[in-house]
Structure formats: C-alpha cells, structure tokens
Design a protein around this motif. Structure first.
Motif, short mmCIF file in Angstrom:
data_model
loop_
_atom_site.label_atom_id
_atom_site.label_comp_id
_atom_site.label_asym_id
_atom_site.label_seq_id
_atom_site.Cartn_x
_atom_site.Cartn_y
_atom_site.Cartn_z
N MET A 115 59.98 0.60 -60.84
CA MET A 115 58.84 0.32 -61.72
C MET A 115 58.37 -1.11 -61.51
SD MET A 115 56.77 1.20 -64.14
CE MET A 115 57.23 2.40 -65.38
N PRO A 116 57.42 -1.33 -60.60
CA PRO A 116 56.91 -2.69 -60.42
C PRO A 116 56.17 -3.15 -61.67
CG PRO A 116 55.59 -1.12 -59.16
CD PRO A 116 56.73 -0.35 -59.76
N VAL A 117 56.31 -4.43 -61.97
CA VAL A 117 55.65 -4.98 -63.15
C VAL A 117 54.72 -6.10 -62.71
CG1 VAL A 117 56.01 -6.18 -65.35
CG2 VAL A 117 57.57 -4.35 -64.66
N ILE A 118 53.46 -5.96 -63.07
CA ILE A 118 52.46 -6.96 -62.71
C ILE A 118 52.14 -7.77 -63.96
CG2 ILE A 118 50.07 -7.30 -61.90
CD1 ILE A 118 51.30 -4.03 -61.09
N ALA A 119 52.24 -9.08 -63.85
CA ALA A 119 51.95 -9.91 -65.04
C ALA A 119 50.81 -10.86 -64.74
CB ALA A 119 53.19 -10.69 -65.45
N VAL A 120 49.87 -10.96 -65.70
CA VAL A 120 48.83 -11.97 -65.59
C VAL A 120 49.25 -13.11 -66.53
CG1 VAL A 120 46.78 -10.87 -64.67
CG2 VAL A 120 47.45 -10.34 -66.99
#
Ligand code: M6R
Length: 364
Positions: A270-275
């Motif tokens: 589960m890749p997690v992309i954070a801004v």
C-alpha cells in the motif's frame, strides 16, 4: 490538436502557466482586483454576503473544499461546501445573506445545475465560476466569473481545476475587502497570483523525477493519499486523478484520521503519497508518516525546501520550490497531476478517454 504532446491531458497540464495568466487578465489594476469582472451587480451582492455555500461535483468539488479554508481564514465568514448530488436532494437551511457559488468546468453538469435551480430563490445571489461561456450554469446565475482555461479535452480535469482555484482566491479577496482584509494583504496576494506562471513553470520541471516515481505504482492495486488542512482536498484530488485514469484504487484521508481506521490497510503493498509543505501542520503530518513507515508502507512525499523529511529506505521525497502558504494547494496539485498521468501511461490505459466516464455529466 495535441501539438507535440502525446495526450491532451499532458498538453493541458503544460498549458497551466498561460492559463494562470489568462484567468487574471483584465481583472487586476494597480495590484487591485476589479470587482466588475464578477458582473454589474457584483459590488452590491458582495456587500451583503455574510455566508458562502459552494456546490459542485468531482474535481470542481475539490476546488470548493480548498476555497473553504481560504474564505473562513481570510474573510472570516462561514463557508459550506457540498457535492451537488447530495445538496439538491436534502432539506438545506439557507439564509438570504448567503452567496451560492457553483463551480463547474463545463457549466452543464446536471446535478450542479439542478442544485442551482433548486435553491436560487432562497439565497442572496448565485455566482457561477465556470470555464464555458454561455453555458447553462452561467446563463442561469446572477453573477459569473469565467476561468478562461480554454477548451479542456482530457476527461481528467487539470487546468480547469487550477484556474478555478485562482478564481476562488480572487473571489475570497473581493469578499475579504468588506470584512477588514487589508489593502496590503490584497496587494501581496495579487502579487503572488501574478507570479503563478513562473511558479507553475518551475513545478513542471519536476516532470522527469515524477515520471521516475510513477514506476513504483504501475504494479500496485491500491494507494493512499494523505494531507492536512487545505492540502487534504489536494490529496483527494490526487486520489481521484489516479483512480480515474490508471484504474488504481486510491483513497485520500486527512492524515489525522489514519489511526481511526485506514492504518489497518497499510503494508508493503500500500504505497502512501503525502502532500507535506513546510507549514505549521508538518510536524503533525510527520508523526503520521512514521506510523505508516512502522507498518512497512512505502512513502512518497511531496514537500517544501528547508524541512527534514529525507530520502531513506522506503521513503522517496520530491522537493517543491518555496511558495506562498495560500498557494500551496495549487502548487502541490501539479506533481500529483503528473504522477497520475505517468502511472496511466505506464499502465497503457486510455489517458484522455478513461473507460466508463464522460467529459460532461449532463444526466443524473
Ligand atoms: O464540468 P464540471 O466541472 O461540472 O464536472 C464535474 C466533474 O464531473 C468533473 O470534475 C470530473 O470529476 C472530472 N472527470 C475529474 O477529473
């Protein structure tokens, strides 16, 4: 005509510097916004506005969610935002000092139009922020501000979204004038808006590193997007873009909600992309990101200069140029547009015409 671009979506992403210029054109004089741009009766309407209700669908709804942060902090009046398909069927409580803002690229979205028709007699006035002149939404609203983004062909909305954000920030400043927002602040923000074309140019230089990052997603089936504050709707928009054109299941959460459920999903797949701009929410966000790392989740972080999130095992970062805090949602949208584009290209999907979707949703 796609010019030298492989897809309309990419062309439209790269058009954004000019689009930023066009949305401001003719609307500024000596560092001040010209309120007649909103319509002949605009001044009288803005004088009486004490609340804002925003209604829209899809990407346009995300622009509305960002505007709520701006309106409540700079104008200091309440702002509600709702998807049109819910709003139109609910017993909404409205007041005669409410400005109804509808947001739509096409101006023909069935639910947004129906919502306007449903409540226009019960509000102070309606303002359409729209990209298509002469569209139904524009014709039926009291006031209109055109976003002048030019025709958007790709089903996935890109330049229409960022131009809506500029139109919404301008509207925020116009309303703020009446509620004590200083001339200096207005001028300073207008200056930041005028510098947007160069800012967007520099963000587009991230195209290659983002394309590289996209390789990590091509085999994945799920992705989680995280943001806080006004970057939460940016995360939502990033997730929508990814699912729309690459068919990867993507969800966005305000990072503080992780512990309340979604953390259970996090593992190495589960890749997690954070801004994560370098703002006052960063420390909180960092501890959310540690929670993800501790569960083996791979992190992809878009962040600002001068902070301490570093590349390490399982953490890939991309640093964005410094930007005015109010423009962070706009700036951080760009790499997410590029990310979804490159993932879709790697997966070989029909980028401009994704399955099951229409550019303009004119039926319910
Ligand atoms: O024309 P509109 O802005 O009213 O369209 C609303 C949505 O249908 C639209 O933003 C949709 O979500 C896009 N395909 C998103 O990329």
């Amino acid at each position: 005509d796609k010019g030298h671009f492989k897809h309309f979506m990419l062309k439209e992403i790269f058009e954004q510097p000019e689009v930023m210029q066009r949305v401001l054109e003719g609307r500024i004089s000596n560092g001040h916004l010209l309120e007649q741009a909103w319509g002949v009766n605009a001044a009288a309407v803005f004088d009486q506005t004490n609340r804002v209700q925003i209604v829209a669908c899809g990407t346009s709804y995300h622009a509305g969610m960002i505007a709520r942060y701006w309106i409540e902090s700079l104008v200091g009046i309440p702002c509600n935002v709702e998807v049109a398909s819910e709003f139109r069927y609910r017993d909404v409580v409205l007041s005669d000092d409410t400005l109804l803002i509808t947001l739509s690229q096409s101006g023909e979205t069935a639910d947004t139009l129906a919502a306007l028709r449903e409540v226009k007699q019960r509000v102070l006035a309606s303002l359409a922020i729209c990209n298509v002149p002469g569209s139904s939404l524009v014709r039926e609203s009291d006031l209109a501000l055109m976003t002048n983004a030019g025709p958007e062909i790709g089903v996935a909305s890109t330049k229409a979204f960022t131009s809506q954000l500029v139109a919404l920030l301008m509207t925020t400043l116009i309303l703020g004038r009446r509620k004590g927002l200083s001339t200096e602040t207005e001028q300073q923000l207008v200056g930041a808006l005028q510098a947007l074309p160069e800012l967007i140019e520099s963000l587009l230089e991230l195209n290659d590193p983002v394309a590289k990052m996209a390789e990590a997603f091509a085999e994945k089936h799920h992705a989680l997007f995280l943001g806080r504050g006004s970057l939460y709707p940016v995360a939502m928009e990033g997730a929508l873009k990814l699912k729309e054109i690459s068919y990867i299941h993507a969800e966005a959460y305000p990072a503080g909600e992780l512990k309340h459920g979604p953390l259970a999903l996090v593992d190495k797949d589960m890749p997690v992309i954070a801004v994560a701009p370098n703002n006052d929410m960063l420390d909180k966000l960092k501890s959310n990101l540690q929670e993800v790392r501790a569960r083996g989740g791979e992190l992809f972080v878009f962040t600002g200069c001068g902070q301490s999130i570093r590349d390490e095992e399982g953490v890939s970062t991309l640093t964005l140029p410094a930007v005015h805090p109010l423009l962070e949602p706009l700036a951080y949208t760009l790499p997410l547009q590029l990310l979804s584009y490159h993932v879709a290209v790697l997966k070989g999907t029909d980028v401009d015409q994704p399955r099951n979707l229409a550019k303009s949703v004119t039926v319910e």
